[in-house]
Design a protein around this motif. Sequence first.
Motif, short mmCIF file in Angstrom:
data_model
loop_
_atom_site.label_atom_id
_atom_site.label_comp_id
_atom_site.label_asym_id
_atom_site.label_seq_id
_atom_site.Cartn_x
_atom_site.Cartn_y
_atom_site.Cartn_z
N THR A 1 0.83 -1.21 0.00
CA THR A 1 0.00 0.00 0.00
C THR A 1 0.87 1.26 0.00
OG1 THR A 1 -0.20 0.12 2.42
CG2 THR A 1 -1.86 -1.18 1.24
N ARG A 2 2.19 1.09 0.20
CA ARG A 2 3.09 2.24 0.26
C ARG A 2 4.19 2.23 -0.78
NH1 ARG A 2 3.88 2.76 6.79
NH2 ARG A 2 1.71 3.29 7.20
N VAL A 3 4.41 1.07 -1.41
CA VAL A 3 5.50 0.91 -2.37
C VAL A 3 4.92 0.45 -3.69
CG1 VAL A 3 7.64 -0.35 -2.86
CG2 VAL A 3 7.15 0.39 -0.52
N ALA A 4 5.38 1.05 -4.76
CA ALA A 4 4.91 0.68 -6.10
C ALA A 4 5.19 -0.80 -6.37
CB ALA A 4 5.60 1.54 -7.16
N ALA A 5 4.26 -1.47 -7.05
CA ALA A 5 4.35 -2.91 -7.30
C ALA A 5 5.68 -3.31 -7.92
CB ALA A 5 3.19 -3.38 -8.17
N GLU A 6 6.19 -2.52 -8.85
CA GLU A 6 7.43 -2.89 -9.54
C GLU A 6 8.67 -2.74 -8.65
OE1 GLU A 6 6.65 1.44 -10.43
OE2 GLU A 6 5.44 -0.38 -10.50
N LYS A 7 8.49 -2.18 -7.44
CA LYS A 7 9.62 -1.99 -6.52
C LYS A 7 9.52 -2.86 -5.27
CE LYS A 7 10.66 2.66 -8.03
NZ LYS A 7 10.89 4.04 -7.64
N LEU A 8 8.49 -3.68 -5.17
CA LEU A 8 8.31 -4.53 -3.98
C LEU A 8 9.42 -5.57 -3.89
CD1 LEU A 8 4.46 -5.09 -4.17
CD2 LEU A 8 5.70 -3.63 -2.54
N ARG A 9 10.00 -5.70 -2.70
CA ARG A 9 11.07 -6.67 -2.48
C ARG A 9 10.54 -7.88 -1.70
NH1 ARG A 9 14.72 -3.61 1.18
NH2 ARG A 9 12.67 -2.90 1.84
N TYR A 10 10.94 -9.06 -2.17
CA TYR A 10 10.52 -10.31 -1.52
C TYR A 10 11.72 -11.23 -1.46
CZ TYR A 10 7.62 -14.47 -0.58
OH TYR A 10 7.04 -15.59 -0.02
N ASP A 11 12.10 -11.65 -0.25
CA ASP A 11 13.22 -12.57 -0.07
C ASP A 11 12.71 -13.98 0.18
OD1 ASP A 11 14.95 -10.45 -0.26
OD2 ASP A 11 15.64 -10.52 1.82
N LEU A 12 13.37 -14.94 -0.42
CA LEU A 12 13.19 -16.35 -0.09
C LEU A 12 14.50 -16.81 0.51
CD1 LEU A 12 11.27 -17.83 -3.14
CD2 LEU A 12 10.45 -17.57 -0.79
N GLY A 13 14.41 -17.45 1.67
CA GLY A 13 15.64 -17.90 2.32
C GLY A 13 15.50 -19.28 2.91
N LEU A 14 16.50 -20.09 2.71
CA LEU A 14 16.58 -21.40 3.34
C LEU A 14 17.31 -21.25 4.66
CD1 LEU A 14 16.35 -24.59 3.08
CD2 LEU A 14 18.75 -24.45 2.38
N VAL A 15 16.74 -21.78 5.73
CA VAL A 15 17.42 -21.75 7.02
C VAL A 15 18.60 -22.71 6.94
CG1 VAL A 15 17.22 -22.22 9.49
CG2 VAL A 15 15.29 -21.20 8.26
N LEU A 16 19.79 -22.16 7.12
CA LEU A 16 21.00 -22.99 7.07
C LEU A 16 21.22 -23.66 8.42
CD1 LEU A 16 23.44 -20.69 5.07
CD2 LEU A 16 22.33 -22.79 4.28
N ARG A 17 21.42 -24.96 8.35
CA ARG A 17 21.73 -25.72 9.56
C ARG A 17 23.25 -25.79 9.71
NH1 ARG A 17 17.68 -28.98 7.04
NH2 ARG A 17 19.21 -30.55 6.51
N ARG A 18 23.69 -26.11 10.90
CA ARG A 18 25.11 -26.20 11.18
C ARG A 18 25.79 -27.11 10.15
NH1 ARG A 18 25.90 -26.74 17.05
NH2 ARG A 18 25.50 -24.55 16.79
N GLY A 19 26.87 -26.62 9.59
CA GLY A 19 27.64 -27.41 8.64
C GLY A 19 27.21 -27.25 7.19
N GLN A 20 26.08 -26.61 6.93
CA GLN A 20 25.65 -26.40 5.55
C GLN A 20 26.38 -25.18 4.98
OE1 GLN A 20 21.26 -26.26 5.97
NE2 GLN A 20 21.23 -27.93 4.48
N SER A 21 26.81 -25.31 3.73
CA SER A 21 27.42 -24.17 3.05
C SER A 21 26.73 -23.99 1.71
CB SER A 21 28.92 -24.38 2.88
OG SER A 21 29.15 -25.52 2.09
#
Length: 147
Positions: free
Chosen positions: A56-76
């Motif tokens: 409602t405050r940011v233009a649609a073409e500028k919306l940021r969306y992150d997808l992230g995998l939770v890294l477990r110990r030892g994952q690189s």
Amino acid sequence: MIQERFENITLAYQRSIGPYGQHNRHFMENFKQTLDREQLLDDQSVIFGIALDDPTRVAAEKLRYDLGLVLRRGQSTSLETRTLEDGLYAVFEVPHTEADILSFWKDLPVLTQGLPADWRRPIIERYAAPMIARHLCEMCVPLIRPL
């Protein structure tokens, strides 16, 4: 709804810029393919979807969306990483369907009425493999204090 504290969470992530909605579905599929190539996905994987901007405050073409995998110990990974801000969250279990997720977002003002929500931090969509196997996901609303 339950309360949960997120602490010391590191994400391997990618960012998309553009309209939320259908675009995010394709982004998720591409992200999972990348994780597969890096052999990071398994039956314990947890993926966070984080809408960083208010549509409602940011233009649609500028919306940021992150997808992230939770890294477990030892994952690189070769992906960029970031640390999630520690904090309390109210966790809502939602059926893992497009209609139910859209309904959650539409009903958010009612669902959070009376909650000490922290609207300065983003709501996190949590897609944990064990929950997905049961056709569920979770929506995590940041809190400013315990329930």
